[in-house]
Scaffold this motif. Structure first.
Motif, mmCIF file in Angstrom:
data_model
loop_
_atom_site.group_PDB
_atom_site.id
_atom_site.type_symbol
_atom_site.label_atom_id
_atom_site.label_comp_id
_atom_site.label_asym_id
_atom_site.label_seq_id
_atom_site.Cartn_x
_atom_site.Cartn_y
_atom_site.Cartn_z
ATOM 1 N N GLU A 66 -9.641 3.994 -10.105
ATOM 2 C CA GLU A 66 -9.279 3.052 -8.871
ATOM 3 C C GLU A 66 -8.416 2.189 -9.245
ATOM 4 O O GLU A 66 -8.394 1.727 -10.357
ATOM 5 C CB GLU A 66 -10.481 2.701 -8.136
ATOM 6 C CG GLU A 66 -11.483 3.968 -7.417
ATOM 7 C CD GLU A 66 -12.579 3.261 -6.715
ATOM 8 O OE1 GLU A 66 -12.621 2.085 -6.693
ATOM 9 O OE2 GLU A 66 -13.093 4.286 -6.167
ATOM 10 N N THR A 106 -6.865 -3.909 -1.723
ATOM 11 C CA THR A 106 -7.642 -3.670 -3.267
ATOM 12 C C THR A 106 -7.999 -5.326 -4.066
ATOM 13 O O THR A 106 -8.641 -5.462 -4.886
ATOM 14 C CB THR A 106 -6.484 -3.012 -4.161
ATOM 15 O OG1 THR A 106 -5.160 -3.945 -4.029
ATOM 16 C CG2 THR A 106 -6.266 -1.695 -3.481
ATOM 17 N N HIS A 115 -8.579 -4.959 -9.180
ATOM 18 C CA HIS A 115 -8.361 -6.019 -8.321
ATOM 19 C C HIS A 115 -7.524 -6.855 -9.472
ATOM 20 O O HIS A 115 -7.419 -6.984 -10.607
ATOM 21 C CB HIS A 115 -9.459 -6.686 -8.234
ATOM 22 C CG HIS A 115 -9.474 -8.149 -7.510
ATOM 23 N ND1 HIS A 115 -8.793 -9.217 -7.737
ATOM 24 C CD2 HIS A 115 -10.122 -8.377 -6.112
ATOM 25 C CE1 HIS A 115 -8.834 -9.985 -6.706
ATOM 26 N NE2 HIS A 115 -9.680 -9.440 -5.771
ATOM 27 N N ASP A 123 0.873 -1.124 0.032
ATOM 28 C CA ASP A 123 0.013 -0.191 0.044
ATOM 29 C C ASP A 123 0.845 1.281 0.111
ATOM 30 O O ASP A 123 0.590 2.291 -0.815
ATOM 31 C CB ASP A 123 -1.011 0.087 1.308
ATOM 32 C CG ASP A 123 -2.174 -1.098 1.156
ATOM 33 O OD1 ASP A 123 -2.526 -1.602 0.041
ATOM 34 O OD2 ASP A 123 -2.506 -1.711 2.112
#
Length: 641
Positions: A265, A306, A268, A241
């Motif tokens: 964003e 995520t 995944h 992160d």
């Protein structure tokens, strides 16, 4: 016994109840008594013989039982022959007959060679009973006896015992070397004429230390080997992160992509996506592959936030060039049409911190405190252990390095472990007469004697190694506990980040360059490989970014933040390695491997850096911080000891 035998035979569908079989049954009973067999054992033995002969179980004849008896006797003889024991007399030893204990047979049992056995016998015969071995005391620290006192700790082992017969072309031993002081490599050779410059800042004896340590370093020993798997997972996930966010901001990966200007964003890693998306994760090795990372076994593990910690295979066929290793945090732009394979078109291998900045007033204070015209610079010597040849523990190379310090004192002497190397032959054989701690503290005393009493301003820094037998074998490694305390003697952690004047220096004694070279896979890379490997440390913002760690690196993940770079990229990065020495400018960071001071029984190398003052006219008058530009102000040499 006979009745039991008939019942056992009958259980195997063999009828031995008739009188004509009495002699056979009697012989079987005799065999059982002689060899300690039960009736069941004998009948099973007969059944096994029938199976081995390929015939069905039948009523045995007298001759067949005799053959079985002979085979049992032969087997017993072989067994007894293999386990014959030797009768040993119980003997007690006193002071009068203890010497008989050191007979040849006794010493041979412990594989003691002839010379050592002879010395044991002579020592036992000549040493009076009740006389205690002389206890170890620290040698006198007078300058003219440094070499002799260090050499008196351990008696050197002769070369004939340690190394095979020399061959033509073999490397010369340390004592016979003829290249001492030879310059092997020079950095910025044409920019400065150091022969016409002062090599030190010439501090006054009462001036304050010019060294300061960053607060993110380990300060004292800590409890280790108590971490939990969940805590380790949290640390690894946080790394994804933190570094992922920095890469997104640096490369502006999530731009506005709709009419409302909403930001894209992170995707995944393992969900199908037909459009170009951005993912962030850690490089892992496919467990079903060959065990070593290659272009076909690269997995990307997303964070729990995520991607729920999912992993996906990377298809690198569309990437023009890459350099990857296990544990590397990367960002990728690409597609994942099926959800099982992500096909990146671009890979972002990390985001380095900015270089340090200082205010113009601070720069002027460091180099022009009196508004004088003298050209000044910072002089640093860096040497990495081992500090003694593989033949002995006299530490002659270290003493020769201290001779250099006496003749031409630097501002800072940086000594990197190992000091007492765990791979030294005498250490591995435990052929030392003092504890490892005593041996190390004696080295410290010899070094500090030169620094404190024979130089006016030189400061010394001790940094441990995971190969030091006299210290904690955990990474990050706490600093040494030194017997000598002085304002010019510093013990720092491994890794460590510190400053000399305004210059920020980072160092880690773990051979991360070698470990990266063993685990990296690359394609389309040209130019300098050692520089590329060192650049991974800067891009990943960590002194040791490999996960899982290499051999011998016991990472304590509860303290993993202590091995991260402290929000800046060091001006100078010291990475001692078994690989070839180098000095390189990597994105403004002067990165160097000084080499080892000793390589087995031959002399190695060390580094000497001169960091020159900036031009007076180049320093602006305002108060805005400016970059140091160390890569352009430094000249350095790799020299033979």
């Amino acid at each position: 016994m006979e009745t039991e035998l008939r019942n056992e035979f009958l259980a195997q569908q063999i009828d031995m109840t008739d009188a004509e079989h009495n002699e056979v049954v009697t012989l079987c009973a005799q065999i059982c008594r002689t060899h300690g067999l039960s009736p069941n054992d004998l009948v099973c033995q007969w059944s096994a013989d029938c199976v081995n002969k390929g015939i069905p179980a039948k009523v045995p004849s007298f001759s067949e039982i005799e053959d079985m008896q002979k085979q049992l006797e032969l087997d017993n003889k072989r067994k007894n022959k293999g386990f014959q024991s030797q009768i040993v007399e119980n003997q007690s030893f006193t002071k009068d007959n203890i010497s008989t204990m050191f007979e040849d047979d006794f010493l041979d049992a412990f594989q003691v060679d002839g010379d050592k056995a002879k010395s044991l016998k002579v020592h036992n015969e000549e040493t009076p009973m009740g006389v205690k071995r002389q206890s170890y005391t620290t040698p006198a620290r007078r300058a003219n006896k440094l070499r002799q006192t260090i050499g008196s700790i351990i008696t050197p082992i002769s070369a004939s015992k340690q190394s095979p017969t020399s061959t033509p072309g073999a490397a010369k031993s340390y004592e016979t070397r003829d290249n001492a002081g030879k310059i092997e490599f020079t950095y910025n050779p044409s920019k400065f004429d150091t022969a016409q410059l002062k090599r030190t800042l010439k501090q006054s004896a009462n001036q304050e230390s010019i060294i300061a340590v960053y607060p993110n370093c380990v300060e004292k020993p800590y409890r280790h080997m108590f971490e939990k798997l969940r805590d380790r997972a949290d640390v690894l996930d946080e790394r994804i992160d933190v570094l992922g966010d920095r890469m997104i901001k640096k490369f502006k990966l999530l731009e506005a992509n709709d009419e409302n200007g909403d930001s894209q964003e992170l995707a995944h890693v393992a969900l199908p996506n037909q459009e170009q998306v951005v993912v962030v994760g850690r490089v892992c090795v496919d467990a079903t592959g060959e065990g070593k990372l290659n272009a076909r076994s690269v997995l990307l593990e997303g964070s729990r936030d995520t991607s729920s910690g999912a992993r996906v295979l990377l298809d690198l066929t569309n990437v023009p060039d890459f350099s990857l290793f296990p544990g590397q945090i990367i960002a990728c732009q690409g597609t994942n049409t099926t959800g099982t394979v992500f096909s990146p078109s671009v890979i972002f291998p990390g985001a380095p911190f900015p270089l340090p900045h200082s205010t113009p007033d601070m720069i002027r204070e460091h180099y022009f405190p009196d508004d004088g015209e003298d050209v000044k610079m910072i002089d640093i010597i860096v040497a990495s252990g081992p500090f003694s040849t593989s033949q002995d523990l006299t530490f002659t190379p270290l003493m020769d390095l201290l001779d250099v310090v006496r003749r031409d004192p630097p501002d800072v002497l940086v000594l990197l472990g190992p000091f007492i190397d765990e791979d030294h032959p005498l250490i591995k054989k435990c052929e030392v007469d003092v504890t490892f701690e005593e041996l190390f503290q004696d080295i410290v005393e010899q070094v500090t004697e030169v620094i404190i009493n024979q130089s006016k301003s030189c400061e010394v820094v001790f940094i441990p190694s995971l190969s030091d037998v006299a210290h904690h074998k955990v990474y990050p490694q706490p600093p040494f506990s030194l017997s000598q305390e002085h304002e010019r003697v510093h013990a720092m952690a491994n890794p460590a980040t510190f400053t000399v004047k305004e210059v920020t220096i980072g160092v880690s004694t773990v051979d991360v360059i070698k470990h990266l070279s063993q685990q990296e896979t690359s394609f389309g890379q040209t130019g300098d490989r050692l520089g590329r490997l060192a650049n991974h440390i800067i891009q990943q913002q960590s002194y040791y970014p490999i996960v899982p760690t290499g051999k011998g690196v016991n990472m304590e993940f509860d303290h993993e933040k202590k091995i991260r770079l402290p929000k800046v990229t060091p001006d100078i990065l010291l990475l001692p390695s078994d690989m070839k020495y180098f000095i390189k400018n990597i994105n403004g960071c002067v990165t160097l491997n000084p080499g080892r001071l000793v390589k087995h029984n031959t002399g190695g190398t060390y580094a000497r850096l001169s960091i020159h003052a900036p031009g007076r006219l180049d320093i602006p008058e305002d108060s805005k911080p400016i970059p140091h530009g160390i890569f352009d102000r430094t000249d350095a040499n790799i020299l033979r000891i």
